[in-house]
Design an enzyme around this catalytic site. Structure first.
Site, PDB file in Angstrom:
ATOM      1  N   CYS A   2      -2.336   6.443 -14.912  1.00  9.85           N
ATOM      2  CA  CYS A   2      -3.768   5.362 -14.218  1.00  9.85           C
ATOM      3  C   CYS A   2      -4.822   5.516 -15.386  1.00  9.85           C
ATOM      4  O   CYS A   2      -4.768   3.720 -14.884  1.00  9.85           O
ATOM      5  CB  CYS A   2      -4.056   6.151 -12.379  1.00  9.85           C
ATOM      6  SG  CYS A   2      -4.974   6.164 -11.665  1.00  9.85           S
ATOM      7  N   ARG A  27      -9.890   7.844 -10.390  1.00 10.82           N
ATOM      8  CA  ARG A  27      -8.640   7.024 -10.264  1.00 10.82           C
ATOM      9  C   ARG A  27      -7.753   7.913  -9.575  1.00 10.82           C
ATOM     10  O   ARG A  27      -6.427   7.343  -9.235  1.00 10.82           O
ATOM     11  CB  ARG A  27      -8.443   6.471 -11.946  1.00 10.82           C
ATOM     12  CG  ARG A  27      -8.775   4.870 -12.411  1.00 10.82           C
ATOM     13  CD  ARG A  27      -8.746   4.581 -13.542  1.00 10.82           C
ATOM     14  NE  ARG A  27      -9.003   3.221 -13.838  1.00 10.82           N
ATOM     15  CZ  ARG A  27      -8.378   2.672 -13.970  1.00 10.82           C
ATOM     16  NH1 ARG A  27      -7.043   2.403 -13.614  1.00 10.82           N
ATOM     17  NH2 ARG A  27      -9.152   1.606 -14.471  1.00 10.82           N
ATOM     18  N   TRP A  78      -0.486   9.292 -13.000  1.00 11.44           N
ATOM     19  CA  TRP A  78      -0.592   8.966 -11.002  1.00 11.44           C
ATOM     20  C   TRP A  78       1.215   8.789 -11.709  1.00 11.44           C
ATOM     21  O   TRP A  78       1.226   7.378 -11.718  1.00 11.44           O
ATOM     22  CB  TRP A  78      -0.897   7.870 -10.447  1.00 11.44           C
ATOM     23  CG  TRP A  78      -1.277   8.155  -9.023  1.00 11.44           C
ATOM     24  CD1 TRP A  78      -0.144   7.050  -8.947  1.00 11.44           C
ATOM     25  CD2 TRP A  78      -1.726   8.647  -7.919  1.00 11.44           C
ATOM     26  NE1 TRP A  78       0.514   7.308  -7.499  1.00 11.44           N
ATOM     27  CE2 TRP A  78      -0.864   8.539  -6.812  1.00 11.44           C
ATOM     28  CE3 TRP A  78      -2.607   9.022  -7.828  1.00 11.44           C
ATOM     29  CZ2 TRP A  78      -0.581   8.325  -5.201  1.00 11.44           C
ATOM     30  CZ3 TRP A  78      -3.100   9.846  -6.946  1.00 11.44           C
ATOM     31  CH2 TRP A  78      -2.286   9.587  -5.457  1.00 11.44           C
ATOM     32  N   ASN A 102      -0.275   2.611 -17.924  1.00  9.65           N
ATOM     33  CA  ASN A 102      -0.227   2.406 -16.952  1.00  9.65           C
ATOM     34  C   ASN A 102       0.421   1.060 -16.395  1.00  9.65           C
ATOM     35  O   ASN A 102       0.392  -0.266 -16.691  1.00  9.65           O
ATOM     36  CB  ASN A 102      -2.053   1.721 -16.587  1.00  9.65           C
ATOM     37  CG  ASN A 102      -2.972   2.717 -17.293  1.00  9.65           C
ATOM     38  OD1 ASN A 102      -2.735   4.220 -17.190  1.00  9.65           O
ATOM     39  ND2 ASN A 102      -4.441   2.237 -16.368  1.00  9.65           N
ATOM     40  N   GLY A 103       0.775   1.244 -14.980  1.00 12.58           N
ATOM     41  CA  GLY A 103       2.296  -0.110 -14.159  1.00 12.58           C
ATOM     42  C   GLY A 103       2.689   0.444 -14.335  1.00 12.58           C
ATOM     43  O   GLY A 103       3.496   1.308 -14.451  1.00 12.58           O
ATOM     44  N   GLU A 482      -6.544 -14.067   8.851  1.00 18.89           N
ATOM     45  CA  GLU A 482      -7.146 -13.183   7.812  1.00 18.89           C
ATOM     46  C   GLU A 482      -8.107 -14.246   6.720  1.00 18.89           C
ATOM     47  O   GLU A 482      -9.371 -13.901   5.898  1.00 18.89           O
ATOM     48  CB  GLU A 482      -5.765 -12.637   6.254  1.00 18.89           C
ATOM     49  CG  GLU A 482      -6.568 -11.710   5.565  1.00 18.89           C
ATOM     50  CD  GLU A 482      -7.629 -10.649   5.427  1.00 18.89           C
ATOM     51  OE1 GLU A 482      -8.448 -10.090   4.485  1.00 18.89           O
ATOM     52  OE2 GLU A 482      -8.357 -10.209   7.321  1.00 18.89           O
ATOM     53  N   LYS A 486     -12.013 -14.078   5.728  1.00 20.92           N
ATOM     54  CA  LYS A 486     -12.573 -14.101   4.976  1.00 20.92           C
ATOM     55  C   LYS A 486     -13.557 -15.384   4.538  1.00 20.92           C
ATOM     56  O   LYS A 486     -14.380 -14.919   4.047  1.00 20.92           O
ATOM     57  CB  LYS A 486     -11.796 -14.238   3.300  1.00 20.92           C
ATOM     58  CG  LYS A 486     -10.731 -12.592   3.596  1.00 20.92           C
ATOM     59  CD  LYS A 486     -11.647 -12.011   3.008  1.00 20.92           C
ATOM     60  CE  LYS A 486     -11.290  -9.857   2.802  1.00 20.92           C
ATOM     61  NZ  LYS A 486     -11.503 -10.126   4.494  1.00 20.92           N
ATOM     62  N   GLU A 489     -16.564 -14.490   6.814  1.00 21.55           N
ATOM     63  CA  GLU A 489     -17.820 -13.823   6.198  1.00 21.55           C
ATOM     64  C   GLU A 489     -18.518 -14.012   5.452  1.00 21.55           C
ATOM     65  O   GLU A 489     -19.362 -13.536   5.397  1.00 21.55           O
ATOM     66  CB  GLU A 489     -16.652 -12.093   5.778  1.00 21.55           C
ATOM     67  CG  GLU A 489     -16.089 -11.595   7.037  1.00 21.55           C
ATOM     68  CD  GLU A 489     -15.183 -10.250   6.735  1.00 21.55           C
ATOM     69  OE1 GLU A 489     -14.987  -9.811   7.401  1.00 21.55           O
ATOM     70  OE2 GLU A 489     -14.412 -10.454   6.008  1.00 21.55           O
ATOM     71  N   HIS A 505      -1.289 -26.791  21.445  1.00 18.72           N
ATOM     72  CA  HIS A 505      -1.914 -26.321  22.413  1.00 18.72           C
ATOM     73  C   HIS A 505      -3.395 -26.171  22.556  1.00 18.72           C
ATOM     74  O   HIS A 505      -3.710 -25.095  23.340  1.00 18.72           O
ATOM     75  CB  HIS A 505      -1.197 -24.727  22.319  1.00 18.72           C
ATOM     76  CG  HIS A 505       0.519 -24.828  23.468  1.00 18.72           C
ATOM     77  ND1 HIS A 505       0.931 -24.776  24.353  1.00 18.72           N
ATOM     78  CD2 HIS A 505       1.776 -24.208  22.111  1.00 18.72           C
ATOM     79  CE1 HIS A 505       2.122 -25.144  24.126  1.00 18.72           C
ATOM     80  NE2 HIS A 505       2.612 -24.945  22.996  1.00 18.72           N
ATOM     81  N   LYS A 605     -20.443  -2.297   5.086  1.00 12.24           N
ATOM     82  CA  LYS A 605     -19.093  -2.212   5.073  1.00 12.24           C
ATOM     83  C   LYS A 605     -18.535  -0.988   6.036  1.00 12.24           C
ATOM     84  O   LYS A 605     -17.239  -1.772   5.961  1.00 12.24           O
ATOM     85  CB  LYS A 605     -19.126  -1.451   3.601  1.00 12.24           C
ATOM     86  CG  LYS A 605     -17.724  -0.864   2.897  1.00 12.24           C
ATOM     87  CD  LYS A 605     -16.915  -2.489   2.743  1.00 12.24           C
ATOM     88  CE  LYS A 605     -15.684  -2.648   1.887  1.00 12.24           C
ATOM     89  NZ  LYS A 605     -15.491  -3.405   1.505  1.00 12.24           N
TER      90      LYS A 605
END
Length: 610
Positions: A2, A27, A78, A102-103, A482, A486, A489, A505, A605
């Site tokens: 990670c 991480r 990780w 990583n990945g 969503e 966004k 917000e 409708h 938050k």
């Protein structure tokens, strides 16, 4: 994955690598390791030191077996492919090549079979070792290290950040990124690679942010950077103030933009916690018997609620298990009828959302088994439930959730597949197919983020609007909610999301030539209906932004103001892939309007009061 650090330096490297890895502990990791070029210039050998568990275990190994060197690489891992053992810990070595990664390499099994057929042997269960073996095989054909590295990158499918040592090239570290971040740190007579500015922060405040597809060769004095085509490129050097390193935005104007770009790596981390990539099976933590459940009750607020709605679609469709999703602030006040044979899943990034916590406690009082999908593992909700399902996305600073949302959706996808297998509605082969689709999602999200320039152009027109409608069908109707959330917000434009079938409708009364209509319509079983809705809107002067995939773009009715073509993806993961365009659109509209993107007015938050 990670966390990565690479150093071509002038001082003893082992302690510096460890210090940097400690800065990457946030991480999350389950093993750690370093490698260095020992025995000085002119052909020094590379040695590794690795340990399972915490960095202090690696320090103990280094105390017993020191590394005397100036150049090296390090990693906190990780686990994705293979258990968190010393053998699977990074760095990995094959012949002359040692590297950290990583990945997720999606085509590792195919490449591994090819390499084994050519007589190569493997010591680990990881996808990472395949990369080392490939580079070494290319070196064996006579290619120089940088050429062998590029030839290997061209064969990899998936997401990666890499740091590579090659024996015989003592003062060289190679790096590359696709879908996972990587930066270059510029020092005095030494250079660094790291997962972020935090990794190289102890050594320099001069940072180069590599762009998607870039690869690089660093030595004591320079960083030679190349784009994905192999062309030499220049990337700007940014000075990162020491006070900003712990919470740095990187090469971005706002935390929200950075967190949108963090999503490929964030979803890798989440998905790897819920699947076994080697066997392509789900691996859900906790003791939940999906087969015995009569019903699932999801309670959540805001963006978490929308992630729950997507989960409902998937769980009911795949597992034939009834799911109710309710806004937590309303849930307990209507005195819902609940039964002990059900599971309540609370969804909250912070684990402290007051309404969700109250709803969770109400369900527990009715004898229901409880679980939480949460980012903060030490939160109140996490302490009070029977099962904790962490989203592992790391800190999210922007008030408007982005990477936490896609991490929550990633968990819901994994739960849906696991529940389907447990209940016998899919067989083992179908489970494996779906897990492989999940492992492809980070790469596809990265490709969708590549649409940013096109979305930035659209944002100038959207920013002029007073009202915006988002439409979608099936899971895309949840994503329409969503997208609208966004936009309202962070840009303060009135926006609403609707299931497209509801258009006639009521909402169609709002359509005129001043109203942008964002239609989310990948080429799936709902596409024809979505295309029909698009025609209805355009017939009334609506200015359509049609977000689809390549096949959808070929079949889209003529007349859309803009067609945005996201990568093709299976319906299982399409909500993850289509999230990035709506997030980027909202972000750039807010930037055009000059809004405070990271701290929108009136919002917090974590909502800890009712």
């Amino acid at each position: 994955m990670c966390g990565i650090i690479g150093i071509v330096g002038k001082e003893p490297v082992a302690g510096r690598l460890v210090d940097s890895l400690k800065r990457l502990e946030y991480r999350g990791y389950d093993s750690a390791g370093v490698a260095a070029v020992v025995d000085g210039p002119g052909g020094g050998r590379v040695e590794r030191r690795r340990a399972q568990g915490k960095i202090r275990n690696l320090e103990a190994v280094l105390a017993e077996q020191p590394l005397v060197a100036q150049n090296g690489i390090g990693h906190v891992r990780w686990a994705t492919h293979g258990a968190p053992t010393v053998t699977n810990a990074h760095p990995h070595t094959a012949g002359r090549v040692t590297l950290v990664h990583n990945g997720i390499i999606e085509n590792f099994a195919e490449l591994k079979a090819e390499l084994k057929a050519a007589g190569r042997t493997f010591e680990s269960d990881t996808d990472t070792e395949v990369i080392a073996q490939l580079i070494d095989a290319e070196l064996a054909t006579g290619l120089a290290p940088l050429e062998a590295f590029k030839a290997t990158l061209d064969r990899l499918t998936g997401a990666y950040a890499l740091a590579v040592l090659v024996e015989g090239a003592d003062n060289l570290v190679l790096g590359a990124r696709r879908g996972s971040p990587l930066v270059v740190g510029e020092g005095q007579g030494e250079m660094f690679l790291g997962s972020d500015a935090l990794a190289v922060g102890p050594f320099t405040n001069r940072v180069i942010y590599l762009e998607e597809g870039d690869y690089v060769a660093i030595d004591h004095d320079s960083a030679r950077i190349f784009d994905a085509s192999g062309a030499s490129v220049q990337r700007p050097v940014k000075v990162v103030p020491a006070s900003a390193v712990m919470m740095e935005k990187g090469n971005y104007r706002h935390f929200m933009e950075k967190e949108i770009h963090d999503q490929p790596e964030g979803c890798q981390r989440t998905i790897s916690a819920y699947v076994d990539a080697l066997t392509a099976r789900t691996a859900i933590p906790g003791d939940v018997d999906f087969k015995a459940l009569e019903r699932i009750q999801i309670v959540a607020c805001g963006t978490s609620y929308i992630a729950g709605v997507i989960g409902k679609y998937l769980i009911e469709q795949l597992a034939d298990l009834p799911v109710d999703v309710e806004i937590a602030s309303e849930f307990r006040y209507r005195q819902p009828a609940l039964r002990p044979g059900s599971l309540v899943i609370a969804m909250s990034q912070s684990g402290e959302t007051a309404d969700t916590l109250a709803a969770l406690r109400y369900c527990k009082a009715k004898g229901m088994k409880s679980a939480v999908v949460v980012n903060a593992q030490e939160s109140t909700m996490a302490r009070e439930v029977d099962v904790v399902w962490p989203i592992h996305c790391g800190p999210e600073i922007g008030v408007a959730s982005t990477k936490a949302f896609t991490a929550q959706v990633s968990v819901m996808i994994a739960l849906a597949v696991a529940a389907a297998k447990a209940r016998g509605t899919i067989d083992a082969a179908e489970e494996q197919r779906m897990v492989r689709l999940m492992l492809e999602a980070p790469r596809l999200i990265a490709e969708a983020i590549g649409l940013e320039d096109a979305l930035k152009e659209i944002a100038f027109d959207i920013a002029k609007a007073r009202d915006v409608l988002f439409l979608g069908r099936g899971p895309m109707s949840a994503l329409a909610l969503e997208g609208a959330l966004k936009l309202k917000e962070i840009s303060y434009i009135h926006a609403e999301g609707y299931a497209a079938g509801e258009l006639k409708h009521g909402p169609i009364a709002l359509v005129d030539d001043q109203t942008p209509i964002i239609i989310l319509a990948p080429y799936d079983s709902y596409f024809e209906k979505s295309a029909s809705n698009m025609s209805e809107v355009m017939a009334r002067g609506g200015q359509v932004v049609f977000i689809t995939d390549p096949e959808g773009a070929r079949h889209a009715p003529a007349g859309a103001r803009v067609v945005v073509t996201a990568p093709a993806s299976d319906p299982l993961v399409s909500t993850l892939v289509m999230s990035a365009p709506i997030q980027l659109l909202a972000y750039h509209v807010a930037v055009v309007k000059g809004a405070d993107v990271d701290q929108p007015r009136n919002l917090a938050k974590s909502v800890t009061v009712e």
